[in-house]
Design an enzyme around this catalytic site. Structure first.
Site, PDB file in Angstrom:
ATOM      1  N   GLU A   1       0.838  -1.191   0.000  1.00  0.00           N
ATOM      2  CA  GLU A   1       0.000   0.000   0.000  1.00  0.00           C
ATOM      3  C   GLU A   1       0.869   1.235   0.000  1.00  0.00           C
ATOM      4  O   GLU A   1       1.825   1.330   0.777  1.00  0.00           O
ATOM      5  CB  GLU A   1      -0.931   0.051   1.207  1.00  0.00           C
ATOM      6  CG  GLU A   1      -2.141   0.921   0.912  1.00  0.00           C
ATOM      7  CD  GLU A   1      -2.386   2.042   1.870  1.00  0.00           C
ATOM      8  OE1 GLU A   1      -1.747   2.052   2.934  1.00  0.00           O
ATOM      9  OE2 GLU A   1      -3.203   2.902   1.558  1.00  0.00           O
TER      10      GLU A   1
ATOM     11  N   GLU B   1       4.823   5.157   3.560  1.00  0.00           N
ATOM     12  CA  GLU B   1       4.315   6.459   4.030  1.00  0.00           C
ATOM     13  C   GLU B   1       5.542   7.317   4.329  1.00  0.00           C
ATOM     14  O   GLU B   1       6.569   6.784   4.758  1.00  0.00           O
ATOM     15  CB  GLU B   1       3.434   6.231   5.273  1.00  0.00           C
ATOM     16  CG  GLU B   1       3.063   7.454   6.087  1.00  0.00           C
ATOM     17  CD  GLU B   1       2.329   8.538   5.310  1.00  0.00           C
ATOM     18  OE1 GLU B   1       1.315   8.271   4.665  1.00  0.00           O
ATOM     19  OE2 GLU B   1       2.800   9.691   5.358  1.00  0.00           O
TER      20      GLU B   1
ATOM     21  N   ASP C   1      -2.593  12.335  -3.063  1.00  0.00           N
ATOM     22  CA  ASP C   1      -2.740  13.781  -3.277  1.00  0.00           C
ATOM     23  C   ASP C   1      -2.961  14.051  -4.764  1.00  0.00           C
ATOM     24  O   ASP C   1      -2.177  13.600  -5.601  1.00  0.00           O
ATOM     25  CB  ASP C   1      -1.480  14.509  -2.799  1.00  0.00           C
ATOM     26  CG  ASP C   1      -1.235  14.257  -1.318  1.00  0.00           C
ATOM     27  OD1 ASP C   1      -2.218  14.260  -0.561  1.00  0.00           O
ATOM     28  OD2 ASP C   1      -0.070  14.035  -0.938  1.00  0.00           O
TER      29      ASP C   1
ATOM     30  N   GLU D   1      -9.062   6.959   6.516  1.00  0.00           N
ATOM     31  CA  GLU D   1      -9.309   8.255   7.161  1.00  0.00           C
ATOM     32  C   GLU D   1      -9.884   9.260   6.161  1.00  0.00           C
ATOM     33  O   GLU D   1     -10.803  10.010   6.464  1.00  0.00           O
ATOM     34  CB  GLU D   1      -8.017   8.836   7.744  1.00  0.00           C
ATOM     35  CG  GLU D   1      -7.567   8.238   9.039  1.00  0.00           C
ATOM     36  CD  GLU D   1      -7.006   6.841   8.887  1.00  0.00           C
ATOM     37  OE1 GLU D   1      -6.704   6.429   7.745  1.00  0.00           O
ATOM     38  OE2 GLU D   1      -6.889   6.135   9.898  1.00  0.00           O
ATOM     39  N   PHE D   2      -9.349   9.277   4.965  1.00  0.00           N
ATOM     40  CA  PHE D   2      -9.827  10.239   3.981  1.00  0.00           C
ATOM     41  C   PHE D   2     -11.222   9.897   3.486  1.00  0.00           C
ATOM     42  O   PHE D   2     -12.011  10.769   3.175  1.00  0.00           O
ATOM     43  CB  PHE D   2      -8.825  10.369   2.824  1.00  0.00           C
ATOM     44  CG  PHE D   2      -7.860  11.474   3.090  1.00  0.00           C
ATOM     45  CD1 PHE D   2      -6.942  11.374   4.126  1.00  0.00           C
ATOM     46  CD2 PHE D   2      -7.888  12.649   2.362  1.00  0.00           C
ATOM     47  CE1 PHE D   2      -6.067  12.400   4.423  1.00  0.00           C
ATOM     48  CE2 PHE D   2      -7.018  13.684   2.638  1.00  0.00           C
ATOM     49  CZ  PHE D   2      -6.105  13.556   3.669  1.00  0.00           C
ATOM     50  N   GLU D   3     -11.508   8.636   3.434  1.00  0.00           N
ATOM     51  CA  GLU D   3     -12.839   8.215   3.005  1.00  0.00           C
ATOM     52  C   GLU D   3     -13.888   8.676   4.025  1.00  0.00           C
ATOM     53  O   GLU D   3     -14.986   9.053   3.657  1.00  0.00           O
ATOM     54  CB  GLU D   3     -12.854   6.692   2.892  1.00  0.00           C
ATOM     55  CG  GLU D   3     -13.736   6.196   1.795  1.00  0.00           C
ATOM     56  CD  GLU D   3     -13.386   4.768   1.438  1.00  0.00           C
ATOM     57  OE1 GLU D   3     -12.359   4.252   1.898  1.00  0.00           O
ATOM     58  OE2 GLU D   3     -14.154   4.185   0.684  1.00  0.00           O
TER      59      GLU D   3
HETATM   60  C1  LIG Z   1      -4.353  12.244   1.246  1.00  0.00           C
HETATM   61  S1  LIG Z   1      -3.549  11.196   2.422  1.00  0.00           S
HETATM   62  C2  LIG Z   1      -4.386   9.657   2.183  1.00  0.00           C
HETATM   63  C3  LIG Z   1      -4.101   8.679   3.288  1.00  0.00           C
HETATM   64  C4  LIG Z   1      -4.865   7.334   3.236  1.00  0.00           C
HETATM   65  N1  LIG Z   1      -4.545   6.554   2.053  1.00  0.00           N
HETATM   66  C5  LIG Z   1      -6.354   7.516   3.382  1.00  0.00           C
HETATM   67  O1  LIG Z   1      -7.090   7.153   2.446  1.00  0.00           O
HETATM   68  O2  LIG Z   1      -6.795   8.010   4.435  1.00  0.00           O
HETATM   69  C6  LIG Z   1      -2.020  10.988   1.626  1.00  0.00           C
HETATM   70  C7  LIG Z   1      -0.948  10.339   2.482  1.00  0.00           C
HETATM   71  O3  LIG Z   1       0.138   9.953   1.622  1.00  0.00           O
HETATM   72  C8  LIG Z   1       1.375  10.356   2.164  1.00  0.00           C
HETATM   73  N2  LIG Z   1       2.236  10.588   0.982  1.00  0.00           N
HETATM   74  C9  LIG Z   1       2.263  11.693   0.203  1.00  0.00           C
HETATM   75  N3  LIG Z   1       3.135  11.509  -0.818  1.00  0.00           N
HETATM   76  C10 LIG Z   1       3.646  10.247  -0.676  1.00  0.00           C
HETATM   77  C11 LIG Z   1       4.574   9.462  -1.415  1.00  0.00           C
HETATM   78  N4  LIG Z   1       5.172   9.945  -2.509  1.00  0.00           N
HETATM   79  N5  LIG Z   1       4.844   8.195  -0.993  1.00  0.00           N
HETATM   80  C12 LIG Z   1       4.239   7.690   0.111  1.00  0.00           C
HETATM   81  N6  LIG Z   1       3.339   8.389   0.860  1.00  0.00           N
HETATM   82  C13 LIG Z   1       3.058   9.653   0.473  1.00  0.00           C
HETATM   83  C14 LIG Z   1       1.065  11.584   3.012  1.00  0.00           C
HETATM   84  O4  LIG Z   1       1.990  11.748   4.058  1.00  0.00           O
HETATM   85  C15 LIG Z   1      -0.346  11.236   3.544  1.00  0.00           C
HETATM   86  O5  LIG Z   1      -0.279  10.503   4.759  1.00  0.00           O
END
Ligand SMILES: C[S@@+](CC[C@H](N)C(=O)[O-])C[C@H]1O[C@@H](n2cnc3c(N)ncnc32)[C@H](O)[C@@H]1O
Length: 216
Positions: free
Chosen positions: A44, A69, A118, A196-198
């Site tokens: 993941e 992460e 993102d 969390e985002f969902e």
């Molecule tokens: C928008 S959140 C989504 C988190 C989770 N997947 C959810 O659905 O709740 C994006 C997460 O990805 C991490 N992140 C951002 N760019 C990343 C990268 N290039 N590789 C791994 N994680 C990354 C951020 O620190 C953040 O915790």
């Protein structure tokens, strides 16, 4: 006095977290040795705070999980949450998801999850930071075993549409499931297993895509 992130030290000696070092490459094609079994490997990327995956790990003791992460605290909290639920078959790699080439061999992955990455801004110079890019998807295709999958979820319709357009230009991944309103259309949608985002975005339509490595 300068602020020192306390989670830097907390993850350093954590038995389920690996920080990026050159040694990580030594696990390539040997993750089974690391986990001490021959179970399939799931990945993941963009893990966040692990609501979903802290359940997923103990539910699937017959799989090995790697989560990627970049934030120290999220790595630590996620690992601890999973251990609290007696999930042990996982490791968090604190590194950018784009770096999987360095430590995962071709055909080593069973399935990859990318949930709510993102979307970045609308401008081309911003969009180039998105994870769903041709080179990355090609690489993930090579890393995935035949007949296995990439699962992608986002609330960002423009990101989703751009990804579908991109896939039209590629001849490897096949779409095995697509939804523009996953939580209302899918019989597989489980409201008890949201990320969390969902939880934040469930009022919006969630777009959902499953891609399969169908080599026929
Ligand atoms: C928008 S959140 C989504 C988190 C989770 N997947 C959810 O659905 O709740 C994006 C997460 O990805 C991490 N992140 C951002 N760019 C990343 C990268 N290039 N590789 C791994 N994680 C990354 C951020 O620190 C953040 O915790």
């Amino acid at each position: 006095m300068a602020f020192v992130n306390p989670y830097i030290a907390k993850i350093q000696w954590h038995s389920h977290i690996i920080e990026w070092t050159k040694e990580i490459a030594s696990h390539k094609w040997k993750w089974n040795e690391y986990f001490g079994n021959n179970n399939p490997l799931r990945l993941e990327i963009w893990t966040g705070l692990w609501n979903f995956f802290s359940w997923e790990v103990p539910l699937h003791p017959d799989k090995n999980f790697i989560w990627m992460e970049i934030k120290f605290k999220r790595c630590f909290v996620s690992a601890e949450k999973t251990l609290e639920k007696w999930g042990k078959n996982f490791v968090v790699v604190k590194e950018y998801g784009q770096k999987i080439e360095d430590f995962i061999a071709d055909g080593e992955l069973e399935q990859t999850y990318i949930f709510f990455p993102d979307p970045w801004g609308k401008k081309d110079r911003q969009k180039k930071h998105r994870i769903m890019q041709k080179d990355f998807l090609d690489m993930l295709y090579r890393k995935t075993q035949s007949w296995w999958k990439l699962v992608f979820k986002t609330d960002h319709r423009e990101y989703f549409d751009d990804t579908l357009e991109l896939l039209k230009t590629m001849d490897n991944w096949k779409q095995s499931y697509i939804s523009f309103d996953y939580q209302n259309e899918s019989t597989e949608f489980d409201k008890n297993r949201l990320t969390e985002f969902e939880v934040i975005f469930h009022e919006k339509n969630i777009c959902y895509l499953e891609l399969i490595k169908d080599e026929q």
